[in-house]
Design a protein around this motif. Structure first.
Motif: not given
Length: 94
Positions: A5-6, A11-13, A18-20
């Motif tokens: 989960h961590l 990875a999601a952050c 990167i997308a931002w």
């Protein structure tokens, strides 16, 4: 299970940052520069400083062809600024 989960959260952050940077800064600059074929002599990337500071814009000059002149670089920088004119930055780093 907690490590998974961590890892997924980190990875999601990272993907969100990167997308931002890509959609918020780099892509508009790239699209603006692509409209003018004279900009092929100059390659630059645009992103928020360290990828996380929204008040600081970095214009990273990656490549300048040997036959490019100062005007080519200035035009690319000014067109980059034009693509970001609706946004406010405390500082721009070139």
């Amino acid at each position: 299970m907690k490590k998974r989960h961590l890892f997924a959260a980190v990875a999601a952050c990272a993907l969100a940052l990167i997308a931002w940077n890509y959609f918020g800064v780099h892509r508009p600059v790239s699209e603006r520069l692509a409209k003018d074929p004279r900009n092929e002599k100059v390659s630059l990337w645009a992103y928020h400083q360290y990828g996380v500071m929204p008040s600081v814009l970095v214009i990273d000059l990656r490549k300048v062809d040997a036959d490019a002149v100062t005007l080519d670089v200035m035009r690319a920088l000014l067109q980059s600024a034009e693509s970001q004119k609706s946004k406010r930055f405390e500082r721009v780093v070139c």
